[in-house]
Design an enzyme around this catalytic site. Structure first.
Site, PDB file in Angstrom:
ATOM      1  CD  GLN A 105      63.116  25.151 -70.775  1.00 50.84           C
ATOM      2  OE1 GLN A 105      63.902  26.006 -71.139  1.00 50.84           O
ATOM      3  NE2 GLN A 105      62.925  24.039 -71.451  1.00 50.84           N
ATOM      4  CG  PHE A 106      58.617  23.072 -64.878  1.00 52.04           C
ATOM      5  CD1 PHE A 106      58.493  21.699 -64.706  1.00 52.04           C
ATOM      6  CD2 PHE A 106      57.753  23.708 -65.757  1.00 52.04           C
ATOM      7  CE1 PHE A 106      57.533  20.981 -65.396  1.00 52.04           C
ATOM      8  CE2 PHE A 106      56.787  23.006 -66.447  1.00 52.04           C
ATOM      9  CZ  PHE A 106      56.675  21.631 -66.271  1.00 52.04           C
ATOM     10  CB  THR A 107      61.161  21.119 -68.831  1.00 50.15           C
ATOM     11  OG1 THR A 107      61.693  22.169 -69.624  1.00 50.15           O
ATOM     12  CG2 THR A 107      59.643  21.159 -68.860  1.00 50.15           C
TER      13      THR A 107
END
Length: 149
Positions: free
Chosen positions: A78-80
């Site tokens: 999850q890059f966010t």
């Protein structure tokens, strides 16, 4: 490298309405990989998460680790998690690693848990995923390999 560690009774991740990873008792882990991460970050986070004492013992105290309870882990990229929303109203993801760096580290991260004998399930890197979980406690811990928090 950042992660959200959630103690769960169960968790699953789906892509296009198809379940691709599912666990019962264990950890649901959201993982964000930064531009400056390397294998040292992977090793630190894997060791920390594997040995994090967030499971209850016979006295109801959080004294047991994932290994102690023979739990499973569901790892979802999850890059966010690396979104910086300090300025303005739209998060910047400039610190999130590009796939060329992130994918090998993500795969190494997953393999580390498997090598430690932990039942490991995953999401699909870069996919639009739906995650469902039953948080146990709830217990949710934030970790950062650079120890920013």
């Amino acid at each position: 490298m950042r992660s959200v560690v959630q103690r769960v009774k169960s968790a699953k991740v789906s892509v296009d309405s198809k379940i691709i990873g599912s666990i019962n008792h264990g950890i649901m882990l959201l993982l964000g990989i930064e531009n400056n991460d390397d294998l040292k970050d992977v090793e630190y986070m894997c060791d920390k998460i594997t040995n994090l004492r967030i499971f209850e013992d016979e006295n109801g105290k959080m004294n047991k680790s994932l290994i102690d309870v023979k739990g499973s882990i569901l790892i979802v990229s999850q890059f966010t998690l690396l979104g910086d929303a300090r300025k303005g109203r739209r998060p910047s993801f400039i610190n999130a690693a590009q796939p060329e760096l992130a994918i090998p580290l993500y795969e190494n991260f997953i393999q580390n848990f498997k090598n430690n004998g932990i039942k490991t399930e995953t999401g699909e890197f870069g996919a639009d995923m739906q995650v469902e979980l039953i948080n146990d406690g709830p217990v949710t811990i934030l970790l950062d390999s650079k120890k920013l928090f």
